[in-house]
Design a protein around this motif. Structure first.
Motif, PDB file in Angstrom:
ATOM      1  N   VAL A 138       4.293   9.507  -8.453  1.00 43.25           N
ATOM      2  CA  VAL A 138       5.213   9.436  -9.597  1.00 43.25           C
ATOM      3  C   VAL A 138       4.428   9.473 -10.907  1.00 43.25           C
ATOM      4  O   VAL A 138       4.808  10.167 -11.860  1.00 43.25           O
ATOM      5  CB  VAL A 138       6.075   8.162  -9.524  1.00 43.25           C
ATOM      6  N   ASP A 139       3.327   8.743 -10.945  1.00 45.32           N
ATOM      7  CA  ASP A 139       2.510   8.699 -12.161  1.00 45.32           C
ATOM      8  C   ASP A 139       1.933  10.078 -12.492  1.00 45.32           C
ATOM      9  O   ASP A 139       1.906  10.493 -13.660  1.00 45.32           O
ATOM     10  CB  ASP A 139       1.375   7.685 -11.974  1.00 45.32           C
ATOM     11  N   GLU A 164       2.960   4.339 -20.675  1.00 51.53           N
ATOM     12  CA  GLU A 164       2.366   3.042 -20.978  1.00 51.53           C
ATOM     13  C   GLU A 164       2.736   2.015 -19.903  1.00 51.53           C
ATOM     14  O   GLU A 164       1.899   1.198 -19.490  1.00 51.53           O
ATOM     15  CB  GLU A 164       2.829   2.565 -22.353  1.00 51.53           C
ATOM     16  N   ARG A 165       3.973   2.059 -19.454  1.00 52.74           N
ATOM     17  CA  ARG A 165       4.417   1.168 -18.370  1.00 52.74           C
ATOM     18  C   ARG A 165       3.576   1.417 -17.119  1.00 52.74           C
ATOM     19  O   ARG A 165       3.106   0.485 -16.460  1.00 52.74           O
ATOM     20  CB  ARG A 165       5.892   1.426 -18.070  1.00 52.74           C
ATOM     21  N   ASP A 180       0.834  -1.212   0.000  1.00 52.63           N
ATOM     22  CA  ASP A 180       0.000   0.000   0.000  1.00 52.63           C
ATOM     23  C   ASP A 180       0.866   1.258   0.000  1.00 52.63           C
ATOM     24  O   ASP A 180       0.556   2.233  -0.695  1.00 52.63           O
ATOM     25  CB  ASP A 180      -0.924   0.011   1.216  1.00 52.63           C
ATOM     26  N   GLU A 181       1.966   1.254   0.742  1.00 50.21           N
ATOM     27  CA  GLU A 181       2.849   2.416   0.795  1.00 50.21           C
ATOM     28  C   GLU A 181       3.560   2.607  -0.544  1.00 50.21           C
ATOM     29  O   GLU A 181       3.699   3.748  -1.029  1.00 50.21           O
ATOM     30  CB  GLU A 181       3.879   2.233   1.915  1.00 50.21           C
ATOM     31  N   MET A 182       4.003   1.504  -1.151  1.00 47.79           N
ATOM     32  CA  MET A 182       4.665   1.608  -2.457  1.00 47.79           C
ATOM     33  C   MET A 182       3.706   2.146  -3.513  1.00 47.79           C
ATOM     34  O   MET A 182       4.086   2.972  -4.361  1.00 47.79           O
ATOM     35  CB  MET A 182       5.201   0.237  -2.888  1.00 47.79           C
ATOM     36  N   ILE A 190      10.568  -0.669  -9.093  1.00 48.12           N
ATOM     37  CA  ILE A 190      11.298  -0.157 -10.257  1.00 48.12           C
ATOM     38  C   ILE A 190      10.780   1.223 -10.646  1.00 48.12           C
ATOM     39  O   ILE A 190      11.559   2.147 -10.900  1.00 48.12           O
ATOM     40  CB  ILE A 190      11.148  -1.136 -11.445  1.00 48.12           C
ATOM     41  N   ALA A 191       9.459   1.372 -10.677  1.00 45.91           N
ATOM     42  CA  ALA A 191       8.872   2.660 -11.068  1.00 45.91           C
ATOM     43  C   ALA A 191       9.264   3.766 -10.095  1.00 45.91           C
ATOM     44  O   ALA A 191       9.561   4.898 -10.497  1.00 45.91           O
ATOM     45  CB  ALA A 191       7.348   2.535 -11.147  1.00 45.91           C
ATOM     46  N   ASN A 192       9.275   3.430  -8.798  1.00 49.47           N
ATOM     47  CA  ASN A 192       9.572   4.448  -7.788  1.00 49.47           C
ATOM     48  C   ASN A 192      11.059   4.767  -7.696  1.00 49.47           C
ATOM     49  O   ASN A 192      11.439   5.930  -7.474  1.00 49.47           O
ATOM     50  CB  ASN A 192       9.065   3.995  -6.417  1.00 49.47           C
ATOM     51  N   GLU A 193      11.897   3.758  -7.875  1.00 46.99           N
ATOM     52  CA  GLU A 193      13.331   3.946  -7.653  1.00 46.99           C
ATOM     53  C   GLU A 193      14.113   4.206  -8.941  1.00 46.99           C
ATOM     54  O   GLU A 193      15.197   4.803  -8.901  1.00 46.99           O
ATOM     55  CB  GLU A 193      13.908   2.699  -6.953  1.00 46.99           C
ATOM     56  N   LYS A 194      13.592   3.778 -10.069  1.00 47.59           N
ATOM     57  CA  LYS A 194      14.329   3.904 -11.335  1.00 47.59           C
ATOM     58  C   LYS A 194      13.652   4.861 -12.324  1.00 47.59           C
ATOM     59  O   LYS A 194      13.925   4.814 -13.521  1.00 47.59           O
ATOM     60  CB  LYS A 194      14.466   2.526 -11.993  1.00 47.59           C
TER      61      LYS A 194
END
Length: 380
Positions: free
Chosen positions: A62-63, A145-146, A53-55, A214-218
């Motif tokens: 980010v989105d 898209e990702r 939930d936190e991620m 990956i989305a949050n860190e990269k």
């Protein structure tokens, strides 16, 4: 069996499959609706994953930033196109105003400006569109898209979790039923469905959690290619544009061009003076100094006190007319070349006595009275 019999069997099988799929969806809808009611009424224990939930909360931010970035990417290239087009339109309009002008020095400068503006708009900028589309917009759209896929899978995860909690609750209810001999078959069926729902949920949960990390860190790594090409496109556009504009700047500072601009300003002043050179009624013409356009300040600075000066005829020696209330402030120093003129320093305050259409006004400073050019002063 005939071909028609085979075709009929295939159609029947397809219809049966569609019916089965439809019934499955109806049952799933009823099950999830019932599950939602149980959750809302606190009659069902929910499976929680605080880390997930936190991620996902971080991912939503980010989105949102990625979507804002995509809009900015689109707006930038449109603004660049608009700027280049506006530059061309401006150069065209200036060139139109210089049509049929007899001064080649200035006209050549205008033609250069027009050529450079169209070169920027028609030659330099268009190739940058391909770079922008391929190396900026496409990677940004791939990132969106990702992220869209992550959001879709998160909706699937919710449905899998609902099914898992539903069968977990149903299994517990059946296990607590005192009539075990009557519910044994249903219990085995529920356990099987619980295992299937659990496998789907936990598999999705693990994979989706990895994608969220990956989305949050990269996220920065996803933007490296767009970043480098944004810099490249801006550098090309502004650097090549500057090279062209600098040629015009050098040409505009040429002594011939500057001299011709000053001459045309003087000619304009002389034409204005000739159009308005009238002596006020009741004042002898000899008493008003001859207004010399050559002494008009050029480009915001006063001329030499000697260059182009004309000695005015002496004004009458009679006492000046009574001063009015109008006062002006000297923008430039003026050195009188005749007794009838008025010396003044920059920022002097002059009381205006008389205004003449010739371009000379009569004024007073600390008891000194004389004529001065009106365009050396500003009204207070």
């Amino acid at each position: 069996m005939s071909d028609s019999d085979g075709e009929g069997s295939a159609n029947a099988a397809a219809a049966g499959g569609q019916k089965k799929d439809f019934m499955y969806k109806v049952k799933a809808f009823k099950r999830r609706t019932f599950h939602a009611v149980q959750k809302a009424t606190k009659k069902l224990e929910e499976t929680k994953d605080a880390e997930f939930d936190e991620m996902y909360k971080d991912f939503v931010e980010v989105d949102q930033k990625a979507q804002h970035l995509a809009r900015s990417v689109d707006k930038f290239i449109l603004a660049q196109k608009a700027f280049a087009q506006a530059s061309s339109d401006l150069a065209d309009d200036i060139l139109d105003m210089y049509n049929n002008t007899p001064t080649p020095e200035i006209k050549n400068l205008v033609v250069m400006l027009n050529h450079v503006s169209h070169n920027l708009s028609d030659q330099i900028r268009p190739p940058l569109d391909d770079t922008w589309n391929i190396h900026v917009q496409t990677p940004v759209n791939k990132m969106l898209e990702r992220f869209r896929g992550i959001k879709e899978d998160e909706e699937r995860r919710k449905r899998y979790l609902d099914d898992y909690d539903h069968y977990r609750h149903k299994k517990r209810t059946l296990e607590e039923d005192p009539k075990q001999d009557k519910v044994a078959a249903k219990l085995r069926e529920t356990e099987q469905k619980l295992n299937e729902a659990g496998n789907k949920f936990f598999t999705m949960n693990e994979r989706l959690s990895a994608r969220l990390r990956i989305a949050n860190e990269k996220k920065g790594a996803m933007l490296n290619e767009p970043l480098l090409n944004i810099v490249e496109v801006q550098h090309t556009f502004f650097n090549e544009g500057w090279k062209e504009i600098n040629k015009i700047m050098i040409a505009s500072r040429d002594d011939v061009v500057q001299k011709r601009a000053v001459e045309e300003a003087r000619e304009l002043s002389q034409a204005d003076f000739a159009a308005n050179n009238k002596v006020p009624a009741g004042i002898p013409a000899a008493s008003v100094p001859t207004f010399s356009p050559d002494r008009v300040p050029s480009h915001g600075s006063p001329p030499s006190s000697q260059a182009g000066s004309v000695t005015p005829a002496a004004p009458p020696r009679a006492a000046p007319a009574a001063a009015g209330d109008k006062k002006v402030k000297a923008m430039f120093a003026y050195e009188a070349t005749a007794d009838t003129e008025l010396d003044m320093k920059e920022d002097d305050i002059i009381k205006v006595i008389r205004e003449d259409d010739s371009g000379w006004w009569q004024g007073e400073i600390d008891g000194r009275v004389g004529w001065f050019p009106f365009n050396y002063v500003e009204e207070l």
